[in-house]
Design a protein around this motif. Structure first.
Motif, PDB file in Angstrom:
ATOM      1  N   LYS A 352       0.863  -1.193   0.000  1.00  0.00           N
ATOM      2  CA  LYS A 352       0.000   0.000   0.000  1.00  0.00           C
ATOM      3  C   LYS A 352       0.892   1.232   0.000  1.00  0.00           C
ATOM      4  O   LYS A 352       1.717   1.412   0.889  1.00  0.00           O
ATOM      5  CB  LYS A 352      -0.911  -0.008   1.239  1.00  0.00           C
ATOM      6  CG  LYS A 352      -1.922   1.123   1.226  1.00  0.00           C
ATOM      7  CD  LYS A 352      -2.845   1.018   2.431  1.00  0.00           C
ATOM      8  CE  LYS A 352      -3.517   2.331   2.742  1.00  0.00           C
ATOM      9  NZ  LYS A 352      -4.776   2.540   2.089  1.00  0.00           N
ATOM     10  N   LYS A 353       0.671   2.080  -1.007  1.00  0.00           N
ATOM     11  CA  LYS A 353       1.522   3.265  -1.139  1.00  0.00           C
ATOM     12  C   LYS A 353       1.276   4.238  -0.010  1.00  0.00           C
ATOM     13  O   LYS A 353       0.124   4.514   0.332  1.00  0.00           O
ATOM     14  CB  LYS A 353       1.205   3.952  -2.459  1.00  0.00           C
ATOM     15  CG  LYS A 353       1.911   3.355  -3.625  1.00  0.00           C
ATOM     16  CD  LYS A 353       1.881   4.360  -4.748  1.00  0.00           C
ATOM     17  CE  LYS A 353       2.116   3.689  -6.070  1.00  0.00           C
ATOM     18  NZ  LYS A 353       1.616   4.485  -7.171  1.00  0.00           N
ATOM     19  N   GLY A 354       2.345   4.760   0.532  1.00  0.00           N
ATOM     20  CA  GLY A 354       2.237   5.809   1.547  1.00  0.00           C
ATOM     21  C   GLY A 354       1.435   5.379   2.766  1.00  0.00           C
ATOM     22  O   GLY A 354       0.796   6.211   3.409  1.00  0.00           O
ATOM     23  N   ALA A 355       1.444   4.059   3.058  1.00  0.00           N
ATOM     24  CA  ALA A 355       0.620   3.567   4.168  1.00  0.00           C
ATOM     25  C   ALA A 355       1.012   4.238   5.484  1.00  0.00           C
ATOM     26  O   ALA A 355       2.201   4.470   5.739  1.00  0.00           O
ATOM     27  CB  ALA A 355       0.803   2.063   4.284  1.00  0.00           C
ATOM     28  N   SER A 356       0.018   4.595   6.271  1.00  0.00           N
ATOM     29  CA  SER A 356       0.331   5.118   7.609  1.00  0.00           C
ATOM     30  C   SER A 356      -0.719   4.592   8.582  1.00  0.00           C
ATOM     31  O   SER A 356      -1.825   4.203   8.169  1.00  0.00           O
ATOM     32  CB  SER A 356       0.325   6.647   7.602  1.00  0.00           C
ATOM     33  OG  SER A 356      -0.968   7.093   7.271  1.00  0.00           O
ATOM     34  N   ARG A 357      -0.377   4.581   9.845  1.00  0.00           N
ATOM     35  CA  ARG A 357      -1.316   4.124  10.866  1.00  0.00           C
ATOM     36  C   ARG A 357      -2.516   5.078  10.860  1.00  0.00           C
ATOM     37  O   ARG A 357      -2.331   6.299  10.858  1.00  0.00           O
ATOM     38  CB  ARG A 357      -0.620   4.157  12.232  1.00  0.00           C
ATOM     39  CG  ARG A 357      -1.472   3.694  13.395  1.00  0.00           C
ATOM     40  CD  ARG A 357      -0.617   3.556  14.652  1.00  0.00           C
ATOM     41  NE  ARG A 357       0.266   4.691  14.870  1.00  0.00           N
ATOM     42  CZ  ARG A 357      -0.116   5.837  15.440  1.00  0.00           C
ATOM     43  NH1 ARG A 357      -1.343   5.997  15.865  1.00  0.00           N
ATOM     44  NH2 ARG A 357       0.745   6.827  15.584  1.00  0.00           N
ATOM     45  N   PRO A 358      -3.782   4.547  10.818  1.00  0.00           N
ATOM     46  CA  PRO A 358      -4.929   5.459  10.820  1.00  0.00           C
ATOM     47  C   PRO A 358      -4.846   6.407  12.028  1.00  0.00           C
ATOM     48  O   PRO A 358      -4.507   5.959  13.132  1.00  0.00           O
ATOM     49  CB  PRO A 358      -6.131   4.527  10.935  1.00  0.00           C
ATOM     50  CG  PRO A 358      -5.647   3.187  10.526  1.00  0.00           C
ATOM     51  CD  PRO A 358      -4.182   3.141  10.827  1.00  0.00           C
ATOM     52  N   GLN A 359      -5.155   7.680  11.791  1.00  0.00           N
ATOM     53  CA  GLN A 359      -4.977   8.668  12.863  1.00  0.00           C
ATOM     54  C   GLN A 359      -5.833   8.390  14.094  1.00  0.00           C
ATOM     55  O   GLN A 359      -5.521   8.835  15.187  1.00  0.00           O
ATOM     56  CB  GLN A 359      -5.304  10.059  12.330  1.00  0.00           C
ATOM     57  CG  GLN A 359      -4.136  10.653  11.573  1.00  0.00           C
ATOM     58  CD  GLN A 359      -4.496  11.958  10.903  1.00  0.00           C
ATOM     59  OE1 GLN A 359      -5.559  12.515  11.154  1.00  0.00           O
ATOM     60  NE2 GLN A 359      -3.618  12.428  10.053  1.00  0.00           N
ATOM     61  N   HIS A 360      -6.941   7.666  13.897  1.00  0.00           N
ATOM     62  CA  HIS A 360      -7.833   7.422  15.040  1.00  0.00           C
ATOM     63  C   HIS A 360      -7.400   6.210  15.871  1.00  0.00           C
ATOM     64  O   HIS A 360      -8.061   5.877  16.846  1.00  0.00           O
ATOM     65  CB  HIS A 360      -9.286   7.268  14.558  1.00  0.00           C
ATOM     66  CG  HIS A 360      -9.460   6.238  13.486  1.00  0.00           C
ATOM     67  ND1 HIS A 360      -9.203   6.477  12.170  1.00  0.00           N
ATOM     68  CD2 HIS A 360      -9.864   4.953  13.551  1.00  0.00           C
ATOM     69  CE1 HIS A 360      -9.449   5.398  11.461  1.00  0.00           C
ATOM     70  NE2 HIS A 360      -9.850   4.456  12.289  1.00  0.00           N
ATOM     71  N   ILE A 361      -6.311   5.566  15.480  1.00  0.00           N
ATOM     72  CA  ILE A 361      -5.821   4.413  16.259  1.00  0.00           C
ATOM     73  C   ILE A 361      -4.559   4.825  17.013  1.00  0.00           C
ATOM     74  O   ILE A 361      -3.564   5.209  16.392  1.00  0.00           O
ATOM     75  CB  ILE A 361      -5.480   3.221  15.323  1.00  0.00           C
ATOM     76  CG1 ILE A 361      -6.679   2.845  14.460  1.00  0.00           C
ATOM     77  CG2 ILE A 361      -4.984   2.022  16.123  1.00  0.00           C
ATOM     78  CD1 ILE A 361      -7.843   2.244  15.199  1.00  0.00           C
ATOM     79  N   PRO A 362      -4.584   4.720  18.342  1.00  0.00           N
ATOM     80  CA  PRO A 362      -3.362   5.079  19.074  1.00  0.00           C
ATOM     81  C   PRO A 362      -2.250   4.094  18.744  1.00  0.00           C
ATOM     82  O   PRO A 362      -2.506   2.939  18.409  1.00  0.00           O
ATOM     83  CB  PRO A 362      -3.773   4.955  20.551  1.00  0.00           C
ATOM     84  CG  PRO A 362      -5.230   4.674  20.576  1.00  0.00           C
ATOM     85  CD  PRO A 362      -5.658   4.259  19.211  1.00  0.00           C
ATOM     86  N   GLU A 363      -1.044   4.582  18.869  1.00  0.00           N
ATOM     87  CA  GLU A 363       0.096   3.707  18.594  1.00  0.00           C
ATOM     88  C   GLU A 363       0.128   2.562  19.600  1.00  0.00           C
ATOM     89  O   GLU A 363       0.438   1.427  19.282  1.00  0.00           O
ATOM     90  CB  GLU A 363       1.374   4.546  18.704  1.00  0.00           C
ATOM     91  CG  GLU A 363       2.529   3.942  17.985  1.00  0.00           C
ATOM     92  CD  GLU A 363       3.726   4.872  18.039  1.00  0.00           C
ATOM     93  OE1 GLU A 363       3.540   6.092  18.215  1.00  0.00           O
ATOM     94  OE2 GLU A 363       4.847   4.355  17.941  1.00  0.00           O
ATOM     95  N   ARG A 364      -0.253   2.909  20.837  1.00  0.00           N
ATOM     96  CA  ARG A 364      -0.200   1.910  21.903  1.00  0.00           C
ATOM     97  C   ARG A 364      -1.409   2.089  22.817  1.00  0.00           C
ATOM     98  O   ARG A 364      -1.632   3.178  23.356  1.00  0.00           O
ATOM     99  CB  ARG A 364       1.097   2.109  22.692  1.00  0.00           C
ATOM    100  CG  ARG A 364       1.433   0.975  23.608  1.00  0.00           C
ATOM    101  CD  ARG A 364       2.766   1.211  24.305  1.00  0.00           C
ATOM    102  NE  ARG A 364       2.861   0.293  25.428  1.00  0.00           N
ATOM    103  CZ  ARG A 364       2.256   0.491  26.595  1.00  0.00           C
ATOM    104  NH1 ARG A 364       1.547   1.577  26.802  1.00  0.00           N
ATOM    105  NH2 ARG A 364       2.380  -0.409  27.561  1.00  0.00           N
ATOM    106  N   SER A 365      -2.203   1.028  22.955  1.00  0.00           N
ATOM    107  CA  SER A 365      -3.359   1.056  23.869  1.00  0.00           C
ATOM    108  C   SER A 365      -3.814  -0.380  24.039  1.00  0.00           C
ATOM    109  O   SER A 365      -3.295  -1.277  23.367  1.00  0.00           O
ATOM    110  CB  SER A 365      -4.491   1.895  23.277  1.00  0.00           C
ATOM    111  OG  SER A 365      -4.977   1.268  22.111  1.00  0.00           O
ATOM    112  N   THR A 366      -4.792  -0.615  24.906  1.00  0.00           N
ATOM    113  CA  THR A 366      -5.263  -1.994  25.022  1.00  0.00           C
ATOM    114  C   THR A 366      -6.171  -2.305  23.835  1.00  0.00           C
ATOM    115  O   THR A 366      -6.737  -1.403  23.212  1.00  0.00           O
ATOM    116  CB  THR A 366      -6.053  -2.227  26.328  1.00  0.00           C
ATOM    117  OG1 THR A 366      -7.208  -1.386  26.293  1.00  0.00           O
ATOM    118  CG2 THR A 366      -5.231  -1.934  27.560  1.00  0.00           C
TER     119      THR A 366
END
Ligand code: FAD
Length: 703
Positions: A352-366
């Motif tokens: 996936k080009k330019g893939a990034s973590r969706p902004q609404h998902i924290p990098e770290r959480s339960t």
């Protein structure tokens, strides 16, 4: 290198709730397969692109919000292009294609897109491709899919023309697209070309399936002649299918052994400051036997900097239903791991080009935090999601049905059994039990859990330090595609949260026997609402608010009452309230609310000058011809309504149900204006448009 850059196009999206962004991402993703490169930006990132110097074609995907406004992210852009000093050839160098998103149930359908489109044209920009206007009311995909299909050929032509230096040829393409019948033909042709291309490409990984009915084991018995969510009939069941290409995976989830704290809810919101406030009161405004349950909640905002004016709305951050989250965890085989911390990152080597973590998902959480606060697990699954689910389904019959539902041939089945039936992921996982998606797939495909808007039902003058709002508890009955009934995500949660306040036990009574609650909810203000009282108190106004639509008008009346008490020398204009409900004795909201002023008190003390009510289901009443709906009562008061609006330059406010009421009310106003001015309907419609433009006819409507 030069050749590479010639195949570039600029892709801008202006999104409110993420749909325009998701569509832009889809375009971005498909671009690669067509040998093109999309330079994608949010339209608000004005430092990253420059339309003044842009030479390549521009594609704009833009949604509509509020009462026909462009999304918040496009405000600056719109302001900039609306600068009246810009010359008419300001964008003469620009060629663009625009896809507008909207909902035809709202007045000013797709107005965000139309506004930008109109202005770009005024400034000399030219279409290289016909504008598409997609309607969420019938399914965005009905326009979006063919629009994207046709985009590639149009883009290639535009880029080709540009390459050949045929600057004037843009006019030719544009004018050939600008006559409607021609344009439709062109679009169809392009779709067909696209279809053929897809079939040609079968061997290269594009998913065209030619499965015969007898190859597969259908979910439902063959004797079923009616299609359903899980069962198809000919021709779909016997067709070769054109299904979308499998979206590349791009999310990786790693469980961590560590402890810690989940992020604060405010970190999920980009729209401004959030406030965590206690719910201090809950009142049921309807009787037990009413068809809908309306609740009023009071929030304590005294210790916060939260500010509002009567007529404002605000947003509630709500979680998904606990048992649905548990069920999902169970199906994912992760019941034991809900409280474990997970780290969400982009998969190494993803296609996936330019893939990034969706902004609404924290990098770290339960894990539970993600499923509870971040993902709209009730969202209607998009076709790309269905396509991805095919790969996680082991039963061959279930697999085929999922393929059908995301295929071109199964488009009407998708609309009927998924979109119109409001099917969500859990419904699908029940219907297709061999489908076992991974957590990362859910994160890739489920959209952001949206906050919910509510209109303020109080005045800060009248009730300093508190904020009230009113809502109906939304209920969805069980149906063929859904084994269980459900409540609305936010209203169901709020109803459960305040149940102890409504039905007090010993634990919820304080020492004086008063009900108390320790529950808090997170809210934030909604900016830029024009739905406010007239600045001049001597101007008369009319309020039309059946059902929970009465909510902001209670705030208006509270405010007006306080102003009358504080400024006895001021002149106050007439106030009219048109209210309607089903039954006089079951759902007449605010007739009597023990701790607040009822509308009858406002009438008695002169704050409200005229109260007009109607009851749509009280058929046993003597007068059979009694008006049923607010629009009927408005027609009965035609002379006064016309006087207030035309002679006295008054204001007209409508609040509540957009589907069944707002259009009927504006139709009634057109009739009234045409009758009282002795003008034809067209003339009356122009007057109404003028009133809207002058912000003297204001709507705050929702579904
Ligand atoms: P959701 O779960 O979001 O469901 C709501 C809608 O989703 C349904 O109407 C339906 O269209 C669809 N849907 C989802 N699942 C299903 C299903 N299984 N079957 C059928 N349909 C389904 N509401 C008020 O009550 N009071 C207010 O004062 C108020 N003010 C508002 C002001 C503004 C500016 C706006 C935009 C909205 C306002 N609303 C108000 C609406 C409110 O924001 C919510 O949409 C509403 O309360 C429902 O939220 P929910 O999460 O409970 O329902």
């Amino acid at each position: 290198m030069c050749c590479e850059s010639k195949r570039r196009f600029l892709l801008l999206y202006a999104t409110q709730k993420g749909q325009a962004k998701a569509i832009a991402e889809e375009i971005w993703q498909q671009a690669g397969a067509h040998g093109l490169e999309a330079d994608m930006h949010c339209i608000s990132e004005m430092d990253k692109y420059n339309l003044e110097t842009e030479k390549d074609p521009v594609v704009i995907v833009i949604s509509t919000t509020g009462t026909g406004e462009p999304p918040d992210t496009a405000r600056k852009f719109v302001k900039k292009i609306q600068d009246k000093t810009l010359p008419p050839d300001h964008f003469a160098h620009l060629q663009y294609g625009l896809l507008g998103l909207g909902d035809s149930e709202y007045m000013f359908f797709c107005n965000g897109g139309r506004t930008v489109d109109r202005r770009l044209q005024e400034l000399g920009a030219q279409h290289f491709y016909d504008t598409g206007l997609a309607d969420d009311c019938v399914g965005l995909e009905l326009v979006v899919d063919p629009w994207i299909d046709g985009l590639w050929l149009a883009l290639k032509e535009a880029l080709q023309l540009q390459k050949e230096g045929m600057n004037n040829a843009v006019d030719a393409v544009s004018s050939s697209l600008s006559t409607a019948p021609h344009a439709v033909h062109e679009l169809n042709l392009i779709s067909e070309v696209q279809n053929l291309k897809l079939e040609d490409e079968a061997a290269r990984g594009s998913d065209v399936l030619s499965q015969k009915l007898d190859d597969i084991n259908l979910v439902a018995p063959a004797r079923d002649t009616e299609p359903s969510l899980i069962h198809s009939v000919p021709p779909v069941s016997q067709s070769a299918l054109n299904i979308p290409a499998l979206p590349p995976e791009y999310i990786e989830v790693q469980f961590q052994d560590t402890q810690g704290e989940n992020p604060h809810l405010s970190s999920l919101i980009s729209e401004g400051t959030t406030f965590e406030v206690p719910v201090t009161k809950a009142v049921q405004l309807t009787r037990e036997d009413a068809i809908k349950t309306a609740l009023l909640l009071e929030l304590d905002i005294a210790d916060t900097a939260f500010e509002y004016q009567p007529g404002d709305a605000f947003c509630v951050i709500c979680p998904n239903n606990v048992s649905e989250v548990e069920e999902l965890l169970h199906i994912l085989g992760l019941s034991e791991k809900g409280d474990d911390f997970v780290c969400v990152s982009v998969k190494q080597g993803t296609k996936k080009k330019g893939a990034s973590r969706p902004q609404h998902i924290p990098e770290r959480s339960t894990l539970k935090f993600i499923l509870t606060w971040c993902l709209e697990i009730r969202a209607i699954p998009k076709k790309a999601f269905l396509r991805a689910l095919v790969e996680c389904t082991s039963n061959v019959g279930e697999k085929r049905r999922l393929q059908e539902l995301c295929s071109r041939q199964g488009a009407s089945d998708y609309t009927r059994f998924i979109r119109d039936s409001n099917v969500c992921l859990l419904d699908l996982l029940h219907a297709f039990p061999s489908c076992k998606p991974s957590l990362s797939l859910l994160i890739e495909h489920l959209p952001k859990l949206q906050t919910r808007f509510y209109s303020v039902s109080s005045s800060n003058l009248y009730q300093p330090g508190s904020l009230c709002f009113v809502f109906n508890v939304v209920e969805f009955p069980a149906g063929p595609s859904r084994p269980v009934s459900r409540k609305g995500v936010c209203t169901g949660w709020l109803a459960e949260l305040v149940a102890p306040l409504l039905h007090p036990s010993e634990n919820t009574l304080d020492t004086k026997g008063e009900r108390f609650s320790t529950e808090k909810i997170s809210i934030f203000p909604r900016p830029n609402n024009a739905f406010h009282l007239p600045a001049d108190p001597s101007v008369p106004f009319i309020m039309v608010g059946p059902g929970t639509g009465i909510s902001p008008f209670i705030g208006f009346l509270q405010h007006r009452q306080k102003l009358r008490e504080q400024h006895t020398d001021w002149e106050f204009g007439e106030t009219w309230l048109f209210f309607g409900c089903r039954h006089q004795d079951r759902d007449y909201l605010f007739k009597q609310v023990h701790y607040l002023t009822s509308i009858l008190c406002f009438l008695e003390n002169g704050t409200l000058t005229h109260l007009k009510v109607c009851f749509s289901r009280d058929t046993s009443t003597a007068e059979a011809a009694r008006p049923k709906y607010v629009q009927d009562v408005l027609r009965l008061c035609a002379k006064e309504v016309a006087r207030v609006l035309l002679k006295e330059r008054g204001y007209f406010y409508v609040c509540g149900d957009k589907k069944h009421m707002a259009d009927d009310v504006s139709d009634a106003i057109v009739d009234i204006l045409s009758m009282e001015m002795e003008a034809d309907r067209l003339e009356a419609m122009k007057i109404l448009a003028m009133l809207r433009e002058a912000k003297r006819y204001l709507q705050d409507v929702w579904s």
